[in-house]
Write a protein that holds these residues in place. Structure first.
Motif, short mmCIF file in Angstrom:
data_model
loop_
_atom_site.label_atom_id
_atom_site.label_comp_id
_atom_site.label_asym_id
_atom_site.label_seq_id
_atom_site.Cartn_x
_atom_site.Cartn_y
_atom_site.Cartn_z
N GLU A 383 68.65 5.35 5.64
CA GLU A 383 69.35 6.22 4.68
C GLU A 383 69.51 7.63 5.25
O GLU A 383 70.57 8.26 5.08
N LEU A 387 73.23 9.37 5.93
CA LEU A 387 73.64 10.66 5.39
C LEU A 387 74.04 11.62 6.51
O LEU A 387 75.02 12.38 6.38
N ARG A 410 82.32 15.36 -0.37
CA ARG A 410 81.01 14.76 -0.61
C ARG A 410 79.88 15.52 0.11
O ARG A 410 78.72 15.17 -0.06
N PHE A 413 76.93 16.98 -2.03
CA PHE A 413 76.03 15.94 -2.52
C PHE A 413 75.19 15.36 -1.40
O PHE A 413 73.97 15.17 -1.52
N ASN A 414 75.85 15.08 -0.24
CA ASN A 414 75.14 14.46 0.87
C ASN A 414 74.03 15.34 1.42
O ASN A 414 72.93 14.86 1.71
N TYR A 415 74.32 16.64 1.56
CA TYR A 415 73.27 17.47 2.17
C TYR A 415 72.13 17.73 1.18
O TYR A 415 70.97 17.90 1.59
N GLN A 416 72.40 17.70 -0.14
CA GLN A 416 71.31 17.82 -1.10
C GLN A 416 70.45 16.56 -1.09
O GLN A 416 69.21 16.63 -1.18
N HIS A 417 71.09 15.38 -0.98
CA HIS A 417 70.36 14.12 -0.88
C HIS A 417 69.56 14.09 0.43
O HIS A 417 68.42 13.62 0.47
N GLY A 420 66.66 16.19 0.03
CA GLY A 420 65.72 15.52 -0.87
C GLY A 420 64.88 14.48 -0.17
O GLY A 420 63.68 14.32 -0.45
N LEU A 421 65.49 13.75 0.77
CA LEU A 421 64.73 12.77 1.55
C LEU A 421 63.66 13.43 2.41
O LEU A 421 62.53 12.96 2.51
N SER A 424 60.78 14.38 0.22
CA SER A 424 60.03 13.30 -0.45
C SER A 424 59.46 12.30 0.57
O SER A 424 58.26 12.30 0.85
#
Length: 476
Positions: A383, A387, A410, A413-417, A420-421, A424
């Motif tokens: 994932e 991204l 996009r 959204f992609n760089y925030q996700h 986030g990875l 986490s």
């Protein structure tokens, strides 16, 4: 007063006028390659001053470069339907400057003069020429450099023996160049184009200086300090906790004010309190830069981080605390062996663009299956790489809005996700620490693209190619 100057150039003589007269700039008419430290003391750090630096006076290579573009300028005027006589307001020239260290250039053999072992190269590229017709309100661009990253349009201005981390040495060498550049901002250049005298106004943008060079020019402390970024005021711990929400806030004027606070300490604070107040600016900024991030170093920064993550996943660091150096070496050896065996990727001492491009593929993640035992961790790596590959076309595009509009939409959204990875699944790597390049990649790339349209054209590849040519010529 119209001051006419005949400039002696390698390409011939060009009639040049500079109204008003350039302040603090020599009136000499015959100008070639000059000593970059002329007028200073006889030695700099125990090295003979006449061996330290060689440069052109700032207006000389600009005149030569514009003269080389004469045919392109005339062609652009014709395509825009403009007569030469309608351009009485003159031309605006956008110049992208580049200043970067060349590393170790010391003589391994031979008995030359004792000079510093490091070198710095200062060059420029004419990015565009625009004109404002008498009856129009908006400027029309009549020339745009088609290959802004090539070494061909990258013109040398100064080559000097100095360490790019030496603030005082850089100030001595680049001070005269900055004075001449500031004088040219307030002046106009009259040069014959198509047989008619034309006015040229120059706009300088130093967007190509290396990160270490920017810290020396603008005053922030070195990259090992708590102040992680040359674009914003984030401290390292803050940037690791909040990877996304950072604005580009640093400016030359504000850094000058911060240096004055550092110098005078008006509130009688302790050293740590004062350093926090001025956000790490402890040296006087002497040159205004526009620090940014280029596409190649986006690739290298991400690849460096992924390369380390792959090693940590092989050793299951998320389960351990403080693994030994020997364990880390064994994980790196296992990774290098697998990459060489499966995708023919040989290990390198230092991350480069070619290695980064070959490493950052889904194929690499798939060959990690044999080394990463947990399916959950393998899925997290897939994932993360997916991204990254979604984001990469945006910073690689010359004009993202036209070339990859879907990925640009996009991207937020992609760089925030993506961030986030990191926070986490891979939070074990970012407990109060984060690398400079990863912070800039995650927090600032989108802001730079929104501000300037692209980061692919911000790269100082032309300057680095010229550095390689310099090394080759020294070998010959």
């Amino acid at each position: 007063v119209m001051h006419a100057r005949m400039v002696d150039l390698h390409h011939g003589f060009h009639r040049v006028e500079c109204p008003p007269l350039l302040r603090n700039v020599s009136k000499s008419c015959k100008v070639g390659i000059i000593n970059g430290l002329s007028g200073w003391a006889s030695s700099v750090d125990d090295s003979p001053s006449d061996t330290i630096s060689r440069r052109f006076r700032s207006d000389v290579p600009l005149v030569s470069a514009i003269h080389d573009l004469e045919e392109d300028i005339m062609e652009g005027l014709k395509e825009s339907g403009m007569e030469d006589s309608t351009c009485t307001s003159g031309f605006s020239v956008m110049i992208k400057e580049s200043c970067d260290g060349m590393g170790d250039v010391s003589e391994k053999h031979g008995g030359g003069p004792a000079v510093p072992e490091k070198a710095v190269r200062f060059s420029f590229t004419i990015m565009s020429v625009s004109v404002l017709a008498d009856d129009d309100e908006d400027e029309v661009t009549i020339f745009t450099e088609p290959k802004p990253n090539s070494e061909l349009p990258c013109k040398p201005l100064c080559l000097t023996f100095v360490d790019e981390s030496d603030h005082e040495g850089l100030t001595a060498v680049l001070g005269p160049i900055i004075a001449e550049r500031n004088a040219m901002k307030e002046s106009r250049l009259i040069l014959s184009v198509g047989g008619l005298p034309s006015l040229f106004r120059f706009h300088f943008e130093d967007s190509q200086s290396g990160k270490k060079m920017v810290r020396e020019m603008e005053g922030p402390e070195a990259s090992g300090s708590s102040q992680i970024c040359t674009l914003c005021d984030s401290a390292r711990a803050e940037a690791s906790e909040n990877m996304v929400l950072h604005s580009i806030t640093r400016s030359h004027e504000e850094d000058l004010e911060r240096y004055e606070i550092w110098r005078t300490n008006p509130f009688s604070e302790s050293a740590n309190e004062l350093r926090d107040r001025v956000k790490g600016v402890s040296a006087k900024p002497f040159m205004e830069t526009h620090p940014t991030l280029d596409a190649l170093h986006c690739d290298i920064g991400n690849a460096t981080e992924f390369y380390k993550i792959f090693q940590d996943e092989i050793g299951e660091v998320y389960k351990k605390v403080n693994p030994s150096r020997e364990e880390r070496r064994s994980w790196r050896a296992a990774l290098d062996k697998q990459l060489r065996k499966k995708i023919k990727l040989k290990p390198v001492m230092r991350m480069n663009g070619n290695y980064a491009r070959r490493l950052m593929t889904q194929e690499t993640v798939e060959v990690m299956k044999e080394l990463v035992p947990s399916e959950e961790r393998r899925e997290a790596l897939r994932e993360l790489m997916r991204l990254y590959l979604q984001k990469k076309p945006v910073w690689r595009a010359t004009c993202p809005a036209k070339e990859c509009p879907d990925q640009l939409c996009r991207y937020s959204f992609n760089y925030q996700h993506f961030a986030g990875l990191f926070s986490s699944a891979f939070k074990y790597r970012y407990n109060g620490k984060i690398t400079n390049y990863l912070h800039r990649n995650i927090a600032h790339v989108l802001k730079i693209i929104e501000r300037g349209g692209s980061i692919e054209t911000k790269y100082f590849q032309g300057n680095e190619f010229q550095e390689n040519l310099t090394f080759s010529s020294r070998k010959v």
